[in-house]
Write a protein that holds these residues in place. Structure first.
Motif, PDB file in Angstrom:
ATOM      1  N   ARG A  30       0.766  -1.260  -0.168  1.00  0.00           N
ATOM      2  CA  ARG A  30      -0.159  -0.501   0.164  1.00  0.00           C
ATOM      3  C   ARG A  30       0.625   0.915   0.023  1.00  0.00           C
ATOM      4  O   ARG A  30       0.414   2.263  -0.547  1.00  0.00           O
ATOM      5  N   SER A  31       2.220   1.422   0.040  1.00  0.00           N
ATOM      6  CA  SER A  31       2.586   2.466   0.468  1.00  0.00           C
ATOM      7  C   SER A  31       3.262   2.966  -1.318  1.00  0.00           C
ATOM      8  O   SER A  31       3.726   3.885  -1.413  1.00  0.00           O
ATOM      9  N   SER A  32       2.794   2.119  -2.168  1.00  0.00           N
ATOM     10  CA  SER A  32       3.242   2.807  -3.995  1.00  0.00           C
ATOM     11  C   SER A  32       2.675   2.713  -4.529  1.00  0.00           C
ATOM     12  O   SER A  32       1.287   2.464  -3.770  1.00  0.00           O
ATOM     13  N   ALA A  33       2.105   3.829  -5.046  1.00  0.00           N
ATOM     14  CA  ALA A  33       1.399   4.770  -6.294  1.00  0.00           C
ATOM     15  C   ALA A  33       0.671   3.311  -7.025  1.00  0.00           C
ATOM     16  O   ALA A  33       1.225   2.569  -7.290  1.00  0.00           O
ATOM     17  N   TRP A  34      -0.268   3.274  -6.700  1.00  0.00           N
ATOM     18  CA  TRP A  34      -1.725   2.403  -7.888  1.00  0.00           C
ATOM     19  C   TRP A  34      -2.920   2.703  -7.722  1.00  0.00           C
ATOM     20  O   TRP A  34      -3.697   2.813  -7.315  1.00  0.00           O
ATOM     21  N   ARG A  70     -14.027   0.426  -0.172  1.00  0.00           N
ATOM     22  CA  ARG A  70     -13.380   0.501   1.773  1.00  0.00           C
ATOM     23  C   ARG A  70     -11.950   0.348   1.680  1.00  0.00           C
ATOM     24  O   ARG A  70     -10.979   0.947   2.214  1.00  0.00           O
ATOM     25  N   LEU A  71     -10.848  -0.180   0.224  1.00  0.00           N
ATOM     26  CA  LEU A  71     -10.021  -1.115   0.232  1.00  0.00           C
ATOM     27  C   LEU A  71      -8.671   1.144   0.123  1.00  0.00           C
ATOM     28  O   LEU A  71      -8.013   0.582  -0.055  1.00  0.00           O
ATOM     29  N   CYS A  72      -9.613   1.773  -0.735  1.00  0.00           N
ATOM     30  CA  CYS A  72      -8.550   2.736  -1.497  1.00  0.00           C
ATOM     31  C   CYS A  72      -8.555   3.912  -0.602  1.00  0.00           C
ATOM     32  O   CYS A  72      -8.971   4.470   0.966  1.00  0.00           O
ATOM     33  N   ASP A  73      -7.315   4.477  -1.018  1.00  0.00           N
ATOM     34  CA  ASP A  73      -7.365   6.225  -0.027  1.00  0.00           C
ATOM     35  C   ASP A  73      -7.978   7.207  -0.854  1.00  0.00           C
ATOM     36  O   ASP A  73      -8.263   8.111   0.010  1.00  0.00           O
ATOM     37  N   VAL A  74      -8.268   7.022  -1.897  1.00  0.00           N
ATOM     38  CA  VAL A  74      -8.728   8.213  -2.692  1.00  0.00           C
ATOM     39  C   VAL A  74      -9.401   7.690  -4.171  1.00  0.00           C
ATOM     40  O   VAL A  74      -9.370   6.920  -4.619  1.00  0.00           O
ATOM     41  N   ALA A 174      -0.495  10.773  -4.621  1.00  0.00           N
ATOM     42  CA  ALA A 174       0.468   9.908  -3.613  1.00  0.00           C
ATOM     43  C   ALA A 174       1.680  10.603  -2.770  1.00  0.00           C
ATOM     44  O   ALA A 174       1.711  10.120  -1.659  1.00  0.00           O
ATOM     45  N   GLU A 175       2.334  11.791  -2.865  1.00  0.00           N
ATOM     46  CA  GLU A 175       3.269  12.791  -1.778  1.00  0.00           C
ATOM     47  C   GLU A 175       1.733  12.918  -0.839  1.00  0.00           C
ATOM     48  O   GLU A 175       2.346  13.332   0.188  1.00  0.00           O
ATOM     49  N   ARG A 176       1.248  13.032  -1.096  1.00  0.00           N
ATOM     50  CA  ARG A 176      -0.432  13.358  -0.136  1.00  0.00           C
ATOM     51  C   ARG A 176      -0.473  11.921   0.869  1.00  0.00           C
ATOM     52  O   ARG A 176      -1.307  12.396   1.853  1.00  0.00           O
ATOM     53  N   GLY A 177       0.450  10.729   0.355  1.00  0.00           N
ATOM     54  CA  GLY A 177      -0.067   9.574   1.333  1.00  0.00           C
ATOM     55  C   GLY A 177      -1.509   9.235   0.845  1.00  0.00           C
ATOM     56  O   GLY A 177      -2.197   7.565   0.855  1.00  0.00           O
ATOM     57  N   LEU A 178      -2.263   9.631  -0.431  1.00  0.00           N
ATOM     58  CA  LEU A 178      -2.790   8.071  -0.769  1.00  0.00           C
ATOM     59  C   LEU A 178      -2.655   8.198  -1.872  1.00  0.00           C
ATOM     60  O   LEU A 178      -2.273   7.665  -3.363  1.00  0.00           O
ATOM     61  N   HIS A 179      -1.848   6.486  -2.261  1.00  0.00           N
ATOM     62  CA  HIS A 179      -1.405   5.948  -2.458  1.00  0.00           C
ATOM     63  C   HIS A 179      -2.231   4.792  -3.181  1.00  0.00           C
ATOM     64  O   HIS A 179      -1.773   4.896  -4.926  1.00  0.00           O
ATOM     65  N   ALA A 198      -1.624   5.036 -16.603  1.00  0.00           N
ATOM     66  CA  ALA A 198      -1.706   5.443 -15.611  1.00  0.00           C
ATOM     67  C   ALA A 198      -2.112   4.596 -15.145  1.00  0.00           C
ATOM     68  O   ALA A 198      -2.484   4.706 -14.053  1.00  0.00           O
ATOM     69  N   VAL A 199      -2.793   3.104 -15.647  1.00  0.00           N
ATOM     70  CA  VAL A 199      -3.847   1.989 -14.948  1.00  0.00           C
ATOM     71  C   VAL A 199      -2.777   0.956 -14.984  1.00  0.00           C
ATOM     72  O   VAL A 199      -2.117   0.288 -15.465  1.00  0.00           O
ATOM     73  N   ASP A 200      -3.031   0.959 -13.578  1.00  0.00           N
ATOM     74  CA  ASP A 200      -2.777  -0.642 -13.181  1.00  0.00           C
ATOM     75  C   ASP A 200      -3.105  -1.314 -13.170  1.00  0.00           C
ATOM     76  O   ASP A 200      -3.169  -3.155 -12.741  1.00  0.00           O
ATOM     77  N   GLU A 201      -4.610  -1.572 -12.980  1.00  0.00           N
ATOM     78  CA  GLU A 201      -5.558  -2.450 -12.472  1.00  0.00           C
ATOM     79  C   GLU A 201      -6.870  -2.000 -13.066  1.00  0.00           C
ATOM     80  O   GLU A 201      -7.361  -0.813 -12.831  1.00  0.00           O
ATOM     81  N   LEU A 202      -7.844  -2.810 -14.274  1.00  0.00           N
ATOM     82  CA  LEU A 202      -8.382  -2.775 -14.359  1.00  0.00           C
ATOM     83  C   LEU A 202     -10.227  -3.944 -13.233  1.00  0.00           C
ATOM     84  O   LEU A 202      -9.935  -5.003 -13.982  1.00  0.00           O
ATOM     85  N   CYS A 203     -11.180  -3.351 -12.672  1.00  0.00           N
ATOM     86  CA  CYS A 203     -12.022  -4.819 -12.228  1.00  0.00           C
ATOM     87  C   CYS A 203     -13.619  -3.973 -13.368  1.00  0.00           C
ATOM     88  O   CYS A 203     -13.706  -2.918 -13.055  1.00  0.00           O
TER      89      CYS A 203
END
Length: 254
Positions: A30-34, A70-74, A174-179, A198-203
């Motif tokens: 969770r510490s890396s941008a995703w 639930r899982l996201c920061d933003v 990410a710099e705001r901690g919203l990884h 910029a996309v890591d994942e598609l649901c």
């Protein structure tokens, strides 16, 4: 030439619980941008029914949709989708809040609205009733007066000159901690994300209806040369609904 392996999709003996689903979609680091993108589509590729993506939804899609928040920061949404789908303040229920707190997360994710024109009402409940101060992602060319008005009710991020730069947005969030970033559209913004890789994942939820011609796809806008390779991380089924998770091929999760 070796024939490609083809398997049947078989249901498990027991239904998956909410905790099972959360585990399936959790990103280990969770510490890396995703950046995760979430969409629904009809069998024949329509992104909307009667002009709204919500009208394609099923109970299973809504369940996973809520769990992904639930899982996201933003939660990131384009302003056009906010208006079209009738978004209100981003507020999770008590069960979700309790789960987040028990897993070391903030009570609520941040709501980030992407708008180059800033055609947003500062008096909207999206801002005035938000449990967490929202973010507006915009550009240098946005109207200065409207930018100042929105700065009273939201944090305004400048990410680009005339069009929002997705990678700049990712970096600043990410710099705001919203990884852990969860994007819910719309199709034009998804195209920008694809273009800039910029996309890591598609649901992607597949709703078992045929909509016929005329409806937009989950991606729209001017054509450009882009081919991004993804692989299937898992497939969930719920009656006639398919819930697919795709990860970028160079993803560290593979």
């Amino acid at each position: 030439m070796t024939e490609p392996r083809i398997d049947r999709l078989r249901s498990s003996t027991a239904p998956v619980s909410d905790d099972d689903i959360l585990d399936l979609y959790t990103v280990a680091d969770r510490s890396s941008a995703w950046l995760r993108v979430n969409f629904i589509s009809s069998v024949d590729g329509a992104a909307t029914s009667s002009g709204l993506s919500g009208d394609l939804g099923t109970a299973a899609d809504r369940r996973v949709f809520d769990l992904l928040r639930r899982l996201c920061d933003v939660v990131i949404v384009g302003a056009g989708t906010v208006r079209a789908e009738g978004y209100g303040p981003m507020r999770l229920d008590e069960e979700a809040v309790d789960w987040r707190r028990s897993h070391g997360l903030t009570a609520q994710p941040v709501f980030a609205i992407v708008s180059s024109s800033l055609d947003l009402d500062p008096a909207s409940p999206i801002f005035t009733d938000a449990p967490v101060r929202p973010i507006v992602v915009t550009v240098d060319a946005a109207p200065a007066a409207r930018r100042a008005e929105l700065a009273d009710v939201a944090d305004v991020l400048i990410a680009g000159s005339n069009a929002v730069d997705p990678m700049s947005m990712r970096r600043q969030l990410a710099e705001r901690g919203l990884h852990q970033m969860h994007c819910e559209g719309g199709p034009r913004f998804f195209a920008d994300l694809i273009r800039d890789n910029a996309v890591d994942e598609l649901c992607l939820t597949i709703s078992s209806v045929l909509e016929g011609p005329g409806a937009p796809r989950i991606v729209s806008g001017q054509a450009f040369d882009a081919r991004r390779a993804f692989y299937v991380a898992h497939v969930l089924t719920a009656e006639d609904t398919l819930l697919l998770r795709y990860l970028r091929n160079e993803s560290p999760l593979r």
